[in-house]
Design a protein around this motif. Structure first.
Motif, PDB file in Angstrom:
ATOM      1  N   ALA A   8      36.013  46.545  42.346  1.00  0.00           N
ATOM      2  CA  ALA A   8      37.157  45.845  41.772  1.00  0.00           C
ATOM      3  C   ALA A   8      37.672  46.548  40.521  1.00  0.00           C
ATOM      4  O   ALA A   8      38.875  46.517  40.234  1.00  0.00           O
ATOM      5  N   THR A   9      36.780  47.196  39.773  1.00  0.00           N
ATOM      6  CA  THR A   9      37.213  47.936  38.594  1.00  0.00           C
ATOM      7  C   THR A   9      38.109  49.110  38.984  1.00  0.00           C
ATOM      8  O   THR A   9      39.146  49.366  38.352  1.00  0.00           O
ATOM      9  N   VAL A  10      37.718  49.816  40.035  1.00  0.00           N
ATOM     10  CA  VAL A  10      38.526  50.946  40.517  1.00  0.00           C
ATOM     11  C   VAL A  10      39.882  50.460  41.012  1.00  0.00           C
ATOM     12  O   VAL A  10      40.936  51.000  40.656  1.00  0.00           O
ATOM     13  N   VAL A  11      39.854  49.403  41.840  1.00  0.00           N
ATOM     14  CA  VAL A  11      41.109  48.863  42.372  1.00  0.00           C
ATOM     15  C   VAL A  11      41.988  48.343  41.239  1.00  0.00           C
ATOM     16  O   VAL A  11      43.202  48.604  41.204  1.00  0.00           O
ATOM     17  N   GLY A  12      41.388  47.628  40.305  1.00  0.00           N
ATOM     18  CA  GLY A  12      42.156  47.097  39.176  1.00  0.00           C
ATOM     19  C   GLY A  12      42.752  48.198  38.324  1.00  0.00           C
ATOM     20  O   GLY A  12      43.891  48.088  37.843  1.00  0.00           O
ATOM     21  N   GLY A  13      42.004  49.284  38.136  1.00  0.00           N
ATOM     22  CA  GLY A  13      42.526  50.410  37.359  1.00  0.00           C
ATOM     23  C   GLY A  13      43.728  51.049  38.027  1.00  0.00           C
ATOM     24  O   GLY A  13      44.714  51.409  37.362  1.00  0.00           O
ATOM     25  N   ILE A  14      43.668  51.182  39.352  1.00  0.00           N
ATOM     26  CA  ILE A  14      44.800  51.774  40.090  1.00  0.00           C
ATOM     27  C   ILE A  14      46.026  50.868  40.005  1.00  0.00           C
ATOM     28  O   ILE A  14      47.158  51.328  39.785  1.00  0.00           O
ATOM     29  N   VAL A  15      45.795  49.558  40.187  1.00  0.00           N
ATOM     30  CA  VAL A  15      46.909  48.610  40.087  1.00  0.00           C
ATOM     31  C   VAL A  15      47.516  48.648  38.682  1.00  0.00           C
ATOM     32  O   VAL A  15      48.745  48.662  38.521  1.00  0.00           O
ATOM     33  N   GLY A  52      39.762  43.661  36.790  1.00  0.00           N
ATOM     34  CA  GLY A  52      39.008  43.902  38.013  1.00  0.00           C
ATOM     35  C   GLY A  52      37.532  43.626  37.864  1.00  0.00           C
ATOM     36  O   GLY A  52      36.917  42.994  38.737  1.00  0.00           O
ATOM     37  N   ILE A  53      36.946  44.063  36.770  1.00  0.00           N
ATOM     38  CA  ILE A  53      35.500  43.873  36.601  1.00  0.00           C
ATOM     39  C   ILE A  53      35.143  42.406  36.428  1.00  0.00           C
ATOM     40  O   ILE A  53      34.104  41.934  36.895  1.00  0.00           O
ATOM     41  N   MET A  54      36.046  41.630  35.812  1.00  0.00           N
ATOM     42  CA  MET A  54      35.787  40.204  35.630  1.00  0.00           C
ATOM     43  C   MET A  54      35.912  39.453  36.953  1.00  0.00           C
ATOM     44  O   MET A  54      35.054  38.649  37.317  1.00  0.00           O
ATOM     45  N   ILE A  55      36.982  39.751  37.712  1.00  0.00           N
ATOM     46  CA  ILE A  55      37.184  39.063  38.984  1.00  0.00           C
ATOM     47  C   ILE A  55      36.157  39.517  40.018  1.00  0.00           C
ATOM     48  O   ILE A  55      35.562  38.711  40.727  1.00  0.00           O
ATOM     49  N   GLY A  56      35.941  40.843  40.098  1.00  0.00           N
ATOM     50  CA  GLY A  56      34.997  41.355  41.085  1.00  0.00           C
ATOM     51  C   GLY A  56      33.581  40.894  40.846  1.00  0.00           C
ATOM     52  O   GLY A  56      32.862  40.526  41.783  1.00  0.00           O
ATOM     53  N   GLY A  57      33.149  40.876  39.592  1.00  0.00           N
ATOM     54  CA  GLY A  57      31.806  40.408  39.288  1.00  0.00           C
ATOM     55  C   GLY A  57      31.628  38.944  39.602  1.00  0.00           C
ATOM     56  O   GLY A  57      30.604  38.522  40.154  1.00  0.00           O
ATOM     57  N   GLY A  58      32.642  38.151  39.285  1.00  0.00           N
ATOM     58  CA  GLY A  58      32.554  36.717  39.563  1.00  0.00           C
ATOM     59  C   GLY A  58      32.549  36.420  41.045  1.00  0.00           C
ATOM     60  O   GLY A  58      31.817  35.551  41.519  1.00  0.00           O
ATOM     61  N   TRP A  59      33.357  37.186  41.823  1.00  0.00           N
ATOM     62  CA  TRP A  59      33.416  36.930  43.259  1.00  0.00           C
ATOM     63  C   TRP A  59      32.103  37.271  43.950  1.00  0.00           C
ATOM     64  O   TRP A  59      31.641  36.553  44.834  1.00  0.00           O
ATOM     65  N   SER A  60      31.498  38.396  43.567  1.00  0.00           N
ATOM     66  CA  SER A  60      30.325  38.871  44.301  1.00  0.00           C
ATOM     67  C   SER A  60      29.055  38.116  43.973  1.00  0.00           C
ATOM     68  O   SER A  60      28.044  38.278  44.649  1.00  0.00           O
ATOM     69  N   GLU A  97      23.905  41.754  41.907  1.00  0.00           N
ATOM     70  CA  GLU A  97      24.863  41.315  42.909  1.00  0.00           C
ATOM     71  C   GLU A  97      26.281  41.367  42.368  1.00  0.00           C
ATOM     72  O   GLU A  97      27.218  41.761  43.060  1.00  0.00           O
ATOM     73  N   MET A  98      26.450  40.951  41.110  1.00  0.00           N
ATOM     74  CA  MET A  98      27.775  40.968  40.512  1.00  0.00           C
ATOM     75  C   MET A  98      28.279  42.393  40.354  1.00  0.00           C
ATOM     76  O   MET A  98      29.479  42.666  40.473  1.00  0.00           O
ATOM     77  N   ALA A  99      27.375  43.324  40.093  1.00  0.00           N
ATOM     78  CA  ALA A  99      27.785  44.717  39.885  1.00  0.00           C
ATOM     79  C   ALA A  99      28.368  45.331  41.152  1.00  0.00           C
ATOM     80  O   ALA A  99      29.255  46.184  41.077  1.00  0.00           O
ATOM     81  N   LEU A 137      49.982  54.788  30.310  1.00  0.00           N
ATOM     82  CA  LEU A 137      49.184  54.740  31.528  1.00  0.00           C
ATOM     83  C   LEU A 137      47.732  54.382  31.224  1.00  0.00           C
ATOM     84  O   LEU A 137      47.077  53.661  31.989  1.00  0.00           O
ATOM     85  N   GLY A 138      47.210  54.884  30.117  1.00  0.00           N
ATOM     86  CA  GLY A 138      45.841  54.564  29.727  1.00  0.00           C
ATOM     87  C   GLY A 138      45.659  53.077  29.468  1.00  0.00           C
ATOM     88  O   GLY A 138      44.645  52.479  29.870  1.00  0.00           O
ATOM     89  N   ILE A 139      46.656  52.472  28.806  1.00  0.00           N
ATOM     90  CA  ILE A 139      46.587  51.029  28.553  1.00  0.00           C
ATOM     91  C   ILE A 139      46.623  50.259  29.871  1.00  0.00           C
ATOM     92  O   ILE A 139      45.894  49.289  30.071  1.00  0.00           O
ATOM     93  N   GLY A 140      47.478  50.709  30.799  1.00  0.00           N
ATOM     94  CA  GLY A 140      47.564  50.042  32.099  1.00  0.00           C
ATOM     95  C   GLY A 140      46.262  50.121  32.873  1.00  0.00           C
ATOM     96  O   GLY A 140      45.801  49.130  33.442  1.00  0.00           O
ATOM     97  N   VAL A 141      45.661  51.291  32.883  1.00  0.00           N
ATOM     98  CA  VAL A 141      44.381  51.463  33.587  1.00  0.00           C
ATOM     99  C   VAL A 141      43.295  50.594  32.947  1.00  0.00           C
ATOM    100  O   VAL A 141      42.522  49.929  33.644  1.00  0.00           O
ATOM    101  N   ALA A 142      43.221  50.606  31.618  1.00  0.00           N
ATOM    102  CA  ALA A 142      42.195  49.830  30.919  1.00  0.00           C
ATOM    103  C   ALA A 142      42.347  48.340  31.175  1.00  0.00           C
ATOM    104  O   ALA A 142      41.366  47.626  31.427  1.00  0.00           O
ATOM    105  N   PHE A 143      43.590  47.864  31.143  1.00  0.00           N
ATOM    106  CA  PHE A 143      43.835  46.433  31.376  1.00  0.00           C
ATOM    107  C   PHE A 143      43.474  46.054  32.816  1.00  0.00           C
ATOM    108  O   PHE A 143      42.790  45.056  33.063  1.00  0.00           O
ATOM    109  N   GLY A 144      43.932  46.868  33.777  1.00  0.00           N
ATOM    110  CA  GLY A 144      43.640  46.583  35.180  1.00  0.00           C
ATOM    111  C   GLY A 144      42.154  46.632  35.480  1.00  0.00           C
ATOM    112  O   GLY A 144      41.628  45.795  36.219  1.00  0.00           O
ATOM    113  N   ALA A 145      41.450  47.603  34.901  1.00  0.00           N
ATOM    114  CA  ALA A 145      40.013  47.726  35.132  1.00  0.00           C
ATOM    115  C   ALA A 145      39.260  46.539  34.539  1.00  0.00           C
ATOM    116  O   ALA A 145      38.291  46.043  35.132  1.00  0.00           O
ATOM    117  N   THR A 146      39.707  46.070  33.366  1.00  0.00           N
ATOM    118  CA  THR A 146      39.055  44.918  32.735  1.00  0.00           C
ATOM    119  C   THR A 146      39.207  43.669  33.594  1.00  0.00           C
ATOM    120  O   THR A 146      38.254  42.918  33.819  1.00  0.00           O
TER     121      THR A 146
END
Length: 216
Positions: free
Chosen positions: A80-87, A123-131, A72-74, A112-121
């Motif tokens: 959220a990982t995709v959205v976070g990476g874009i942000v 995203g995965i924490m918030i998205g997994g917790g929400w779902s 469910e968390m996945a 840009l790589g650092i930004g994507v990695a940070f945003g994706a990280t």
């Protein structure tokens, strides 16, 4: 006599009446009434333990919080990982051009790589917790157990009804396998799941809530 004769089938049904109906079907399949048990509190406890063990077995580890990711968390975490990476990419974009060091291509790619990695990280924490469903109750907490002292395939077939909440095969109380659950019988639309995850994540972010810390 096969190994299944020494194992048990433990099902959970929506009501006692339904459990008793399935029990009668089991006896008509040739199982002794003495081997059929409806509504035993010890079976409720065994079902709870089996469901929790099954959930842990189907989870996988994460290097960041939460340490375990369920299915469910996945669902929410992927989107959220995709959205976070874009942000993260958009946030890092100005810094890629404000910083001054050469070569420029490496500077831009690294920033840009650092930004994507940070945003994706994030995203995965918030998205997994929400779902993760906090309103979810385990099968034995909302149903009536039916235990049959055999794991014959034909009996498992009889017990696999359209409304069984879950059905497990046990060996001296230890989970051997989960035959079926209501979640596994439900066909999910990935687009609808993604849309629901996006709406929930947007609501959480708009209200400034951390869904991983929220309690019912």
């Amino acid at each position: 006599m096969g190994a299944e004769e020494y194992r048990t089938l433990l099902g959970v049904y929506p009501s006692r009446r339904r459990a008793e109906q399935v029990a009668r079907s089991v006896t008509r399949a040739g199982v002794s009434p003495a081997a059929v048990h409806v509504g035993d509190p010890r079976d409720s406890a065994a079902s709870l333990e089996a469901e929790m063990e099954d959930e842990v077995a189907e989870s996988w580890g994460s290097p960041a919080a939460p340490l375990l990711f369920t299915k469910e968390m996945a669902k929410g975490a992927v989107l959220a990982t995709v959205v976070g990476g874009i942000v993260g990419l958009l946030v890092a974009l100005p810094f890629a051009f404000l910083l001054h060091w050469e070569p420029a291509t490496l500077r831009i790619a690294l920033t840009l790589g650092i930004g994507v990695a940070f945003g994706a990280t994030v995203g995965i924490m918030i998205g997994g917790g929400w779902s993760e469903r906090r309103d979810r109750t385990l099968a034995a907490e909302r149903g009536v157990p039916l235990r049959v002292d055999t794991a014959r395939a034909d009996v498992a077939g009889v017990m696999t009804t359209d409304d069984v909440i879950r059905l497990d095969e046990l060996d001296h109380g230890e989970l051997v396998r989960t035959v079926t659950t209501e979640e596994r019988r439900t066909v999910h639309n990935p687009i609808e799941d993604a849309e629901a995850a996006a709406r929930g994540l947007a609501t959480e972010l708009r209200h400034g809530n951390d869904p991983r810390r929220r309690r019912p």
